[in-house]
Design an enzyme around this catalytic site. Structure first.
Site, PDB file in Angstrom:
ATOM      1  N   HIS A 114       2.202  -8.142 -10.616  1.00 55.81           N
ATOM      2  CA  HIS A 114       3.052  -8.844  -9.647  1.00 55.81           C
ATOM      3  C   HIS A 114       3.711 -10.070 -10.277  1.00 55.81           C
ATOM      4  CE1 HIS A 114       1.744  -6.701  -5.989  1.00 55.81           C
ATOM      5  NE2 HIS A 114       0.588  -6.578  -6.626  1.00 55.81           N
TER       6      HIS A 114
ATOM      7  N   ARG B 251      -5.325  -4.805  -7.353  1.00 55.36           N
ATOM      8  CA  ARG B 251      -5.426  -3.360  -7.079  1.00 55.36           C
ATOM      9  C   ARG B 251      -4.308  -2.610  -7.813  1.00 55.36           C
ATOM     10  NH1 ARG B 251      -4.791  -2.518  -1.255  1.00 55.36           N
ATOM     11  NH2 ARG B 251      -5.184  -0.357  -1.787  1.00 55.36           N
TER      12      ARG B 251
ATOM     13  N   GLU C 110       6.193 -11.661  -9.198  1.00 55.36           N
ATOM     14  CA  GLU C 110       6.670 -12.543  -8.125  1.00 55.36           C
ATOM     15  C   GLU C 110       5.619 -13.560  -7.682  1.00 55.36           C
ATOM     16  OE1 GLU C 110       4.607  -9.249  -5.834  1.00 55.36           O
ATOM     17  OE2 GLU C 110       5.645  -9.459  -7.749  1.00 55.36           O
TER      18      GLU C 110
ATOM     19  N   CYS D 284       3.837  -2.827  -8.709  1.00 51.39           N
ATOM     20  CA  CYS D 284       2.563  -2.341  -8.188  1.00 51.39           C
ATOM     21  C   CYS D 284       2.786  -1.057  -7.363  1.00 51.39           C
ATOM     22  CB  CYS D 284       1.850  -3.446  -7.413  1.00 51.39           C
ATOM     23  SG  CYS D 284       0.090  -3.135  -7.174  1.00 51.39           S
TER      24      CYS D 284
ATOM     25  N   GLU E 294       0.871  -1.172   0.000  1.00 50.31           N
ATOM     26  CA  GLU E 294       0.000   0.000   0.000  1.00 50.31           C
ATOM     27  C   GLU E 294       0.904   1.218   0.000  1.00 50.31           C
ATOM     28  OE1 GLU E 294      -2.640   2.742  -0.088  1.00 50.31           O
ATOM     29  OE2 GLU E 294      -1.405   2.795   1.717  1.00 50.31           O
ATOM     30  N   SER E 295       0.834   2.012  -1.073  1.00 53.52           N
ATOM     31  CA  SER E 295       1.818   3.082  -1.280  1.00 53.52           C
ATOM     32  C   SER E 295       1.795   4.149  -0.189  1.00 53.52           C
ATOM     33  CB  SER E 295       1.639   3.717  -2.660  1.00 53.52           C
ATOM     34  OG  SER E 295       0.327   4.179  -2.849  1.00 53.52           O
TER      35      SER E 295
END
Length: 179
Positions: A163, A128, A165, A79, A49-50
């Site tokens: 993502h 998201r 990963e 992301c 979450e940035s």
């Protein structure tokens, strides 16, 4: 020469990046403190979450060290990591890219798709995910979804809205290691 890759580990999905790198035989350092940057050659800023990430970077007093490291070394943001690195944000502003947070929808709108990358098809997990709304002229677009860039590079900075990963495919990480 061996390469040591740091994964910013103060918030978000850092463990999956570390596991992907370790599966490639890469030395991984979980970066939590300013002195950790002295032990690495390149860095991954994971999703998460940035806003929370920015608050923790400030609280742990590593924002300035992070900005200095990212301006001189190979960095990969996924992301939320792409948001942190983008221009037009209150964050690092190191890549000529503007993003729309949650541009591909909320958590319930998450999806997996295939993308073309370096002549191959790769799986991409969007959770998201930010939408890249403007890319600068000096940006290399490496992958697109619905005709919009989702994996781009400018010099030493690589960012993805998805993502990599969270899949079995290590292509994007290998690309980053060879930058």
């Amino acid at each position: 020469m061996s390469v040591s890759v740091g994964v910013l580990a103060i918030q978000g999905g850092f463990q999956k990046h570390a596991e992907m790198l370790e599966s490639l035989g890469v030395e991984v350092k979980l970066v939590k403190f300013t002195n950790d940057f002295d032990e690495i050659d390149r860095l991954i800023i994971p999703g998460g979450e940035s806003t929370a990430l920015l608050n923790l970077l400030t609280k742990h007093q590593i924002f300035d060290k992070l900005q200095d490291f990212c301006s001189q070394n190979p960095v990969f943001g996924t992301c939320a990591g792409s948001i942190i690195l983008s221009k037009g944000s209150q964050y690092l502003s190191l890549i000529d890219l503007e993003v729309e947070r949650n541009g591909y929808g909320r958590q319930v709108d998450s999806f997996v798709t295939n993308l073309g990358f370096m002549g191959n098809s790769i799986k991409a997990v969007f959770i998201r995910a930010p939408k890249f709304t403007r890319v600068g002229d000096n940006i290399d677009v490496l992958a697109k979804f619905d005709d919009l860039p989702v994996l781009v590079r400018q010099g030493n900075i690589l960012v993805s809205s998805f993502h990599p990963e969270l899949t079995e495919d290590s292509s994007v990480h290998k690309y980053f290691l060879n930058m």
